[in-house]
Design a protein around this motif. Structure first.
Motif, PDB file in Angstrom:
ATOM      1  N   GLU B 139       0.910  -1.117   0.379  1.00  0.00           N
ATOM      2  CA  GLU B 139       0.612   0.058   0.161  1.00  0.00           C
ATOM      3  C   GLU B 139       0.739   1.414  -0.136  1.00  0.00           C
ATOM      4  OE1 GLU B 139      -3.108  -1.898  -0.734  1.00  0.00           O
ATOM      5  OE2 GLU B 139      -3.897   0.149   0.260  1.00  0.00           O
ATOM      6  N   GLN B 142       1.837   1.727  -3.362  1.00  0.00           N
ATOM      7  CA  GLN B 142       1.075   2.403  -4.503  1.00  0.00           C
ATOM      8  C   GLN B 142       1.113   3.727  -4.267  1.00  0.00           C
ATOM      9  OE1 GLN B 142      -2.542  -0.283  -4.394  1.00  0.00           O
ATOM     10  NE2 GLN B 142      -1.105  -1.661  -3.838  1.00  0.00           N
ATOM     11  N   MET B 143       0.742   3.918  -2.383  1.00  0.00           N
ATOM     12  CA  MET B 143       0.136   5.436  -2.228  1.00  0.00           C
ATOM     13  C   MET B 143       2.148   6.959  -2.976  1.00  0.00           C
ATOM     14  SD  MET B 143      -2.481   6.272  -0.641  1.00  0.00           S
ATOM     15  CE  MET B 143      -2.289   5.288  -1.889  1.00  0.00           C
ATOM     16  N   GLN B 146       1.273   7.089  -6.266  1.00  0.00           N
ATOM     17  CA  GLN B 146       0.343   8.523  -7.123  1.00  0.00           C
ATOM     18  C   GLN B 146       0.631   8.987  -6.202  1.00  0.00           C
ATOM     19  OE1 GLN B 146      -3.028   6.177  -4.761  1.00  0.00           O
ATOM     20  NE2 GLN B 146      -4.581   7.705  -5.531  1.00  0.00           N
TER      21      GLN B 146
END
Lengths: 408, 254
Positions: B139, B142-143, B146
């Motif tokens: 996660e 992905q942060m 992003q």
């Protein structure tokens, strides 16, 4: 013993015999008279109109023959190109083989029964042609051999018989496609395939179908795998078809023989698919796996799988996953048959829709709902196939990628 | 800036958030405490825009735009991002592809993955068979790709082993621009004023506070924000007296 007269007699007796499963087809509605086409040299092959070439590429046939170990190309009823460019690999039209080589008689109708149903009978009674692909003992295929059965004439019934032999210790990769010309609407394809994987040989067979909407397709395939052999059979059909029914059977006849079937099917409205595989595990150390991924956009799909464990110390697994995207029907029929103690057999089957939770997760990363759905569908269809050369994996990926637009 | 005014949310028939007011200014990080079932995750999911969390009253504004009823992807495009506690598995989608999807531009996912010890997982399906700690690092990765302006972290340290906890903590600090670089022209405190990233972090253990300088702590109790204070103070108070103390605050506040 090979006796063509006898084969024809048996075939004649089965001419009206319905298939064991699948909707019955009246073959009288199709024309199976020969359609003349002249043989094409390499240059001519490359000069095929672009639109047709595109159809061929979708079915795995690359007319430039780059990175291909050999080519068999049949249009309607005629062989229009047949060539091998690798030592140890033979590609021969079956009619020619029957005429010139005695050894073919040890294989012809040895696994499939000529009187199984009206389709097997029709092929024997009016054989158009087909391919014999054989890897000589110890030979390793560097590039896959490509075979394409192309239909151009509307209303034609194409009857083919293929024989694939991987001799001892050989390695053979085949990509085979069936496709129809862009203008063609209606036709029937009836194909017999017999696979012989000998001791310690490895055969991968990847079939990509690219049919017209009004096609009837009735393949009939049987394989046998000897000791230590591996048979990997992939089937991809992402395009509409009227009715497709097949139930290929594999017999593992030596110890440690392995068979794995993978199929990826997308069913569009008006299409009917009844397919699956059956594998007999007859010797200790046999392994079998059947994996199916099906998506229905409104088509009817029956996904079968039947594993039969006849001796202890075998392992078999069946996986059938279906995704209903837009109506239609997916009927998974997984069957496990253990006939003795000590077999290890399992299956998992799931039919459903895309989980909303997965779509939301991807949307939280910035994808629109449509992009998220497409990404999940692509993921669903992407199956890792162990043992498949990267080149053929790329062909499968391309077929999936191409059909993406149609799926959504 | 994220501004939440008098937010009331229902999940199914149940009222799960009651009159929430919350404001996170650019550069601020808030810590969200609260017992299990108090509505913490629901608050994050509501801010992210999960449609099952139905906003029945109130308003969420982000960067001056009313996002109360925007779909998830539009919020993501505005710069809201979330690190989930239990994200779903996506079969057939490689973590590498997912990281690329998260980034708006071309990125080098290998280099990013190395920062969270995750190179070995790039070719595995997203979340397939990941342990609790692996999910957190996935996660975070992905942060990182992003790079949202508002980051919602749902228990980023739960399930993470001691060895990786500082890695997770430091990564979050870096994502929230807490690691102030030495720049000749500015003092560190001046650089702090230039922070723009906002964070809202759910924690039970408070470990994250050792790595991330948080501006405020909030306690959510029974769907209500009962207290705004220094996060360290809240943590020690809850540690000593438990969340039942919060009931007294709520009673007093109302």
């Amino acid at each position: 013993m090979y006796n063509r007269e006898q084969l024809r007699e048996r075939a004649s007796s089965a001419i009206d015999k319905k298939g064991a499963i699948g909707p019955d087809i009246n073959l009288d509605e199709f024309d199976d008279a020969p359609v003349p086409h002249s043989y094409m040299a390499d240059e001519e092959l490359c000069a095929i109109p672009e639109q047709d070439q595109k159809q061929l590429i979708m079915a795995g046939l690359d007319v430039t023959k780059k990175e291909r170990g050999g080519t068999y190309f049949q249009k309607d009823t005629e062989v229009i190109h047949c060539h091998t460019q690798q030592d140890g690999i033979e590609v021969i039209p079956i009619k020619k083989a029957l005429e010139h080589y005695d050894w073919i008689k040890d294989y012809y109708w040895k696994l499939a029964s000529v009187d199984a149903d009206k389709y097997t009978a029709a092929v024997e009674l009016n054989l158009h042609d087909g391919y014999v692909i054989r890897a000589l003992p110890g030979s390793k295929s560097v590039y896959p051999v490509q075979a394409c059965l192309y239909l151009e004439k509307d209303g034609l019934q194409q009857n083919v018989h293929n024989i694939i032999i991987a001799e001892e210790d050989s390695e053979l990769h085949i990509i085979t496609g069936c496709a129809t010309a862009p203008h063609m609407k209606r036709g029937a394809h009836v194909g017999i395939s017999e696979f012989f994987v000998k001791k310690n040989a490895k055969l991968t067979f990847t079939m990509i179908h690219n049919w017209a909407e009004d096609m009837i397709v009735r393949p009939r395939s049987v394989a046998q795998v000897e000791e230590g052999g591996l048979f990997l059979n992939n089937y991809i059909c992402m395009k509409p078809v009227r009715s497709l029914q097949m139930y290929p059977t594999t017999h593992l006849i030596g110890k440690d023989a392995v068979a794995r079937f993978y199929s990826i099917i997308v069913g569009t409205p008006g299409s009917e698919y009844d397919l699956g595989g059956r594998i007999f595990l007859k010797h200790p150390g046999n392994r079998a796996e059947i994996v199916a991924r099906t998506i229905s956009n409104g088509g009817n799909i029956i996904a079968r799988g039947h594993l039969i464990g006849e001796v202890p110390e075998i392992k078999a697994h069946l996986e059938c996953r279906g995704l209903l995207l837009n109506g239609g029907l997916i009927h998974a029929i997984p069957e496990l048959e253990g006939r003795v103690d000590g077999v290890e057999m399992s299956h998992e089957a799931a039919v459903g829709k895309i989980a909303q939770e997965e779509i939301a997760y991807l949307m939280s990363r910035g994808l629109s709902e449509d992009e998220a759905t497409a990404t999940i569908v692509r993921g669903f269809l992407s199956v890792d196939i162990p043992g498949l050369p990267p080149q053929l994996q790329a062909e499968i990926d391309r077929a999936i990628e191409e059909s993406d637009k149609d799926v959504m | 800036m994220l501004q939440i005014e008098d937010l009331q949310v229902k999940l199914g028939e149940k009222e799960i958030l009651k009159h929430i007011d919350l404001e996170i200014r650019p550069g601020e990080t808030h810590i969200l405490f609260g017992p299990n079932g108090s509505g913490k995750t629901s608050l994050l999911m509501t801010i992210m825009g999960y449609p099952q969390y139905e906003v029945v009253a109130g308003k969420i504004t982000f960067k001056g735009e009313d996002i109360t009823h925007l779909p998830i992807d539009e919020r993501a495009k505005l710069g809201v991002g979330m690190s989930f506690q239990r994200p779903p598995t996506i079969n057939g989608l490689k973590t590498r592809q997912m990281v690329r999807l998260c980034a708006k531009d071309e990125i080098d996912e290998e280099t990013l993955a190395k920062q969270v010890n995750f190179e070995g997982f790039l070719d595995r399906d997203v979340n397939a068979g990941f342990s609790g700690g692996e999910i957190k690092r996935s996660e975070l990765l992905q942060m990182m790709a992003q790079a949202p302006d508002l980051m919602l972290f749902d228990e980023p340290e739960s399930g993470v082993d001691m060895e990786n906890i500082s890695l997770v903590g430091k990564t979050i600090a870096s994502l929230l621009q807490k690691d102030l670089p030495d720049v000749e022209t500015k003092s560190k405190m001046q650089a702090r004023l230039n922070r723009t990233k906002m964070g809202l972090i759910i924690t039970h253990t408070g470990y994250i506070l050792d790595y991330v300088a948080a501006d405020k702590g909030q306690v959510l109790y029974d769907g209500m924000l009962s207290c705004v204070s220094n996060p360290h103070e809240i943590l020690s108070c809850v540690g000593e007296s438990g969340y039942k103390e919060c009931v007294r605050c709520i009673t007093e506040n109302n």
